[in-house]
Enzyme design. Sequence first.
Site, PDB file in Angstrom:
ATOM      1  N   TYR A   1       0.887  -1.145   0.094  1.00 22.30           N
ATOM      2  CA  TYR A   1      -0.058   0.059   0.058  1.00 22.30           C
ATOM      3  C   TYR A   1       0.814   1.249  -0.011  1.00 22.30           C
ATOM      4  CZ  TYR A   1      -3.968  -3.031   0.824  1.00 22.30           C
ATOM      5  OH  TYR A   1      -4.841  -4.011   0.591  1.00 22.30           O
TER       6      TYR A   1
ATOM      7  N   ALA B   1     -11.789  -3.702   2.182  1.00 20.75           N
ATOM      8  CA  ALA B   1     -12.140  -5.104   2.500  1.00 20.75           C
ATOM      9  C   ALA B   1     -13.652  -5.474   2.183  1.00 20.75           C
ATOM     10  CB  ALA B   1     -11.785  -5.886   3.678  1.00 20.75           C
TER      11      ALA B   1
HETATM   12  C1  DQA Z   1      -8.307  -1.999  -1.202  1.00 26.12           C
HETATM   13  C2  DQA Z   1      -7.999  -3.219  -1.758  1.00 26.12           C
HETATM   14  C3  DQA Z   1      -9.028  -4.230  -1.008  1.00 26.12           C
HETATM   15  O1  DQA Z   1      -8.875  -5.542  -1.451  1.00 26.12           O
HETATM   16  C4  DQA Z   1      -8.316  -4.404   0.497  1.00 26.12           C
HETATM   17  O2  DQA Z   1      -9.104  -4.969   1.327  1.00 26.12           O
HETATM   18  C5  DQA Z   1      -8.206  -2.907   0.830  1.00 26.12           C
HETATM   19  C6  DQA Z   1      -7.549  -1.806   0.228  1.00 26.12           C
HETATM   20  C7  DQA Z   1      -7.243  -1.013  -2.011  1.00 26.12           C
HETATM   21  O3  DQA Z   1      -7.278   0.212  -1.963  1.00 26.12           O
HETATM   22  O4  DQA Z   1      -6.170  -1.566  -2.778  1.00 26.12           O
HETATM   23  O5  DQA Z   1      -8.009  -2.561   2.256  1.00 26.12           O
HETATM   24  O6  DQA Z   1      -9.420  -1.559  -1.384  1.00 26.12           O
END
Ligand code: DQA
Length: 158
Positions: free
Chosen positions: A33, A87
Amino acid sequence: MTDSTVTDAAAAPVLVLNGPNLGRLGSREPDIYGHLDHTGLTERVHRWAAELGLEVDVRQTDDETELVHWLHEAVDAGADVVLNPAAFTHYSYALRDAAAQVTTAGLRLVEVHLTNPATRETFRHTSVISGVATGTIAGFGAASYRLALSALVGSQND
Ligand code: DQA
């Protein structure tokens, strides 16, 4: 659509809503991230919005109920939405039903993701939100939010 309708719609700040664990950005799995925290993301979203002539209200919650209520608020205020459901994307029918109220009210809802869930674990390949969103932008890191805001501006007068 009359001119006054366009003016009214543009007056409501765009709600930029971030779901669970996004408040942990910066320390949460930075290899996936990135290192930008939620405060930094919020600052960038405000800067990009100002450049595009938009007003934004950026919020984050880990609470599904709160997110649902914020979508109700968007409908009542006539606000477009940029939503990273995190999520909840993959399983929250409550959030989907709330998102559907935004788009059936004639407002735009852009689903955004920092990563591209389609390239990740199989459970992330399903979005229960996409089917009721105006569009989806995924995989560009923080810039996904900038692209979502420009999409709102770009399609405003269509
Ligand atoms: C997310 C992707 C989702 O799968 C994950 O659970 C997240 C972040 C993203 O921004 O890439 O929390 O939404």
